[in-house]
Structures are given as C-alpha cells and as structure tokens.
Design an enzyme around this catalytic site. Structure first.
Site, mmCIF file in Angstrom:
data_model
loop_
_atom_site.group_PDB
_atom_site.id
_atom_site.type_symbol
_atom_site.label_atom_id
_atom_site.label_comp_id
_atom_site.label_asym_id
_atom_site.label_seq_id
_atom_site.Cartn_x
_atom_site.Cartn_y
_atom_site.Cartn_z
ATOM 1 N N LYS A 18 0.833 -1.214 0.000
ATOM 2 C CA LYS A 18 0.000 0.000 0.000
ATOM 3 C C LYS A 18 0.864 1.260 0.000
ATOM 4 O O LYS A 18 0.636 2.176 -0.774
ATOM 5 C CB LYS A 18 -0.929 0.032 1.240
ATOM 6 C CG LYS A 18 -1.926 -1.108 1.302
ATOM 7 C CD LYS A 18 -2.920 -0.921 2.443
ATOM 8 C CE LYS A 18 -2.309 -0.948 3.824
ATOM 9 N NZ LYS A 18 -1.747 -2.279 4.217
ATOM 10 N N ARG A 93 -9.835 1.194 8.496
ATOM 11 C CA ARG A 93 -9.345 -0.154 8.782
ATOM 12 C C ARG A 93 -10.294 -0.957 9.653
ATOM 13 O O ARG A 93 -9.977 -2.092 9.999
ATOM 14 C CB ARG A 93 -7.992 -0.052 9.491
ATOM 15 C CG ARG A 93 -6.836 -0.607 8.677
ATOM 16 C CD ARG A 93 -5.544 -0.100 9.269
ATOM 17 N NE ARG A 93 -4.430 -0.940 9.016
ATOM 18 C CZ ARG A 93 -3.268 -0.476 8.541
ATOM 19 N NH1 ARG A 93 -3.126 0.789 8.235
ATOM 20 N NH2 ARG A 93 -2.260 -1.278 8.388
ATOM 21 N N ARG A 132 11.438 -5.884 4.776
ATOM 22 C CA ARG A 132 11.208 -4.451 4.510
ATOM 23 C C ARG A 132 12.193 -3.564 5.272
ATOM 24 O O ARG A 132 12.482 -3.801 6.446
ATOM 25 C CB ARG A 132 9.774 -4.098 4.916
ATOM 26 C CG ARG A 132 9.503 -2.604 4.859
ATOM 27 C CD ARG A 132 8.062 -2.310 4.736
ATOM 28 N NE ARG A 132 7.314 -2.513 5.972
ATOM 29 C CZ ARG A 132 6.003 -2.315 6.067
ATOM 30 N NH1 ARG A 132 5.312 -1.932 5.013
ATOM 31 N NH2 ARG A 132 5.382 -2.527 7.202
ATOM 32 N N ARG A 165 11.253 -1.397 10.597
ATOM 33 C CA ARG A 165 10.185 -0.890 11.458
ATOM 34 C C ARG A 165 10.041 -1.756 12.695
ATOM 35 O O ARG A 165 10.162 -2.971 12.620
ATOM 36 C CB ARG A 165 8.867 -0.868 10.680
ATOM 37 C CG ARG A 165 8.539 0.506 10.127
ATOM 38 C CD ARG A 165 7.361 0.498 9.231
ATOM 39 N NE ARG A 165 6.157 -0.108 9.808
ATOM 40 C CZ ARG A 165 4.975 -0.087 9.203
ATOM 41 N NH1 ARG A 165 4.844 0.496 8.031
ATOM 42 N NH2 ARG A 165 3.928 -0.655 9.754
ATOM 43 N N ARG A 176 -0.876 -8.288 13.488
ATOM 44 C CA ARG A 176 -1.420 -7.381 12.471
ATOM 45 C C ARG A 176 -2.257 -8.136 11.448
ATOM 46 O O ARG A 176 -3.271 -7.639 10.961
ATOM 47 C CB ARG A 176 -0.276 -6.621 11.789
ATOM 48 C CG ARG A 176 0.338 -5.576 12.722
ATOM 49 C CD ARG A 176 1.754 -5.195 12.327
ATOM 50 N NE ARG A 176 1.827 -4.475 11.084
ATOM 51 C CZ ARG A 176 2.938 -4.408 10.331
ATOM 52 N NH1 ARG A 176 4.027 -5.034 10.700
ATOM 53 N NH2 ARG A 176 2.926 -3.704 9.238
HETATM 54 P P1 AMP Z 1 0.873 0.654 8.539
HETATM 55 O O1 AMP Z 1 1.993 1.620 8.434
HETATM 56 O O2 AMP Z 1 -0.243 0.960 7.598
HETATM 57 O O3 AMP Z 1 1.322 -0.789 8.447
HETATM 58 O O4 AMP Z 1 0.263 0.835 10.032
HETATM 59 C C1 AMP Z 1 1.068 0.607 11.159
HETATM 60 C C2 AMP Z 1 0.250 0.639 12.431
HETATM 61 O O5 AMP Z 1 -0.384 1.922 12.569
HETATM 62 C C3 AMP Z 1 -0.893 -0.360 12.526
HETATM 63 O O6 AMP Z 1 -0.462 -1.648 12.943
HETATM 64 C C4 AMP Z 1 -1.773 0.326 13.587
HETATM 65 O O7 AMP Z 1 -1.229 0.183 14.883
HETATM 66 C C5 AMP Z 1 -1.653 1.801 13.184
HETATM 67 N N1 AMP Z 1 -2.687 2.182 12.187
HETATM 68 C C6 AMP Z 1 -2.481 2.485 10.870
HETATM 69 N N2 AMP Z 1 -3.643 2.787 10.261
HETATM 70 C C7 AMP Z 1 -4.605 2.684 11.205
HETATM 71 C C8 AMP Z 1 -6.017 2.861 11.200
HETATM 72 N N3 AMP Z 1 -6.702 3.215 10.106
HETATM 73 N N4 AMP Z 1 -6.676 2.674 12.377
HETATM 74 C C9 AMP Z 1 -6.034 2.334 13.495
HETATM 75 N N5 AMP Z 1 -4.716 2.124 13.574
HETATM 76 C C10 AMP Z 1 -3.995 2.297 12.441
#
Ligand code: AMP
Length: 221
Positions: A18, A93, A132, A165, A176
């Site tokens: 994404k 989400r 990653r 990360r 996740r």
């Molecule tokens: P990402 O960078 O998209 O993989 O997101 C990393 C982390 O950010 C996730 O595991 C959640 O803890 C938090 N996060 C990202 N997007 C959301 C969302 N829409 N709602 C709640 N938590 C989020």
C-alpha cells in the site's frame, strides 16, 4: 483522464505494498499521499498527546483508537484540502472508521473515485514484511530481496539511513494479520457492496502492480 484530481483509497493486508504504491500514485497524479501509519508514527515521534496515546497500539500491531485516527485522517483528507485529490493508504481499517468516513462524505457532499483492494497471500506478506527496510527521513520503502537500495542501508531518494520498522517482527506481524482478518476485511466487503472497489492482485512486481492500479484509477474518473 479528466482534469480532476483522483481521490483514491488503498486497502489490503500489511505488506501488500500500500505504501509503495500510494507513493507512486501520488507522484504520478500529483496528489498528496496520506498514510495513516506514517501520520500516526509522526505523532508518536513528535510526542503529541495523540502520539503518546497511540504508541502502545502501534508497538503491539493493534488498531489505534478510532477517535484518534479518524480525526487525523479526516483533517488531512478533507479539512486541510477541501475538494482536492489524494491517495490514502491504511484507512479506514475497521467498520467504525468506515461508518464515520461515510457519514462525513454524505454530510459534506464529498465523493471518492476509487477504492483499490490489494490482495496478497499470508505467506507472501511474511516474506515482504520481514525484508522491509524504511528510510527514516523520507519514509520510502525498500526490501532486502525485492527492492534493494543501490548502497546497502542508504535511501536512494534522499540518502537517509534505512531501518527496520519496530512492528515488522514475526510476533507483531501475526497480530497485524489477525487484526486485518477480523477488523479490516469487513471494510472491503462494504466497499464491494458500494460498487467503488477494484480488486488488484498485489503479487506482481512493483511496476506491474502500479500499472494495473493506474489503469483502474484512470477508468474510475
Ligand atoms: P501501517 O503503516 O499501515 O502498516 O500501520 C502501522 C500501524 O499503525 C498499525 O499496525 C496500527 O497500529 C496503526 N494504524 C495504521 N492505520 C490505522 C487505522 N486506520 N486505524 C487504526 N490504527 C492504524
């Protein structure tokens, strides 16, 4: 393609690409890239009130409380840039976030052009996330195997240091994926019903997946 700037959401499991695809789309269509994860990580880094509240959830791979994330995303998507395009990744989400965004759209007579649902197997998600590496300066994603930087440990774009990360560990990836299965999948079912979702196989190369998404976005406008 019409003159209007596209409004695109990218959804799908962690590791589906994404962030990488959103960045490419944002450059191609010249619209801002709004990553829910990056915006939350920035709050954590700046130690804001929202960031302090969000940190434990990010560390464990759980969804940050709705109140925090919805406010950040609606502000960036609509309040700061009324009637312009964007590429959003990682929002909504869960169904609560979906409902709040839909109410906002309805209330303010706003629309989206396209929701891209990236599809990838769990096995591939694991391979992608464990390899990653992310630039600490400009957030560009790399991969030890699939997208290695020219110079190991250094970002090709800005020369910043690459790091792994904190939530790309096997245990957090499991968490996740479970969150995705239980909370995020119902969101794509709702977008499917709304008729604005396109499903894209994310297992190809970055360029193949990008070209497919670009075509689908252009067709949606
Ligand atoms: P990402 O960078 O998209 O993989 O997101 C990393 C982390 O950010 C996730 O595991 C959640 O803890 C938090 N996060 C990202 N997007 C959301 C969302 N829409 N709602 C709640 N938590 C989020």
């Amino acid at each position: 393609m019409t003159e209007t700037l596209p409004r695109v959401l990218l959804i799908g499991p962690p590791g589906a690409g994404k962030g990488t695809q959103a960045q490419k789309l944002s450059e191609h269509f010249d619209v801002p890239h709004l990553s829910a994860g990056d915006l939350l990580r920035a709050e954590v880094e700046q130690e804001t009130k929202a960031g302090k509240e969000a940190k434990p959830y990010l560390d464990e791979g759980k969804l940050v409380p709705e109140k925090i994330v919805v406010e950040i995303m609606l502000k960036n998507m609509f309040w700061d840039n009324p009637k312009t395009g964007f590429v959003v990744d990682g929002f909504p989400r869960n169904i609560g976030q979906f409902n709040q965004m839909q109410s906002h759209l309805k209330e303010h007579d706003e629309t989206l052009d396209c929701v891209v649902n990236l599809q990838l197997s769990e096995e591939e998600v694991f391979r992608r996330l464990t390899g990653r590496r992310v630039c600490g300066e400009c957030n560009t994603n790399f991969h030890t195997e699939f997208r290695p930087p020219e110079e190991p440990g250094t970002c090709d774009q800005c020369g910043g240091a690459l790091k792994q990360r904190d939530d790309d560990t096997p245990e957090t990836i499991e968490e996740r994926l479970e969150v995705f299965e239980n909370e995020s999948k119902p969101v794509s079912e709702r977008f499917e019903k709304e008729g604005i979702q396109v499903n894209v196989d994310a297992s190809g190369t970055i360029e193949q997946v990008f070209q497919e998404i670009r075509r689908r976005v252009e067709r949606s406008q």
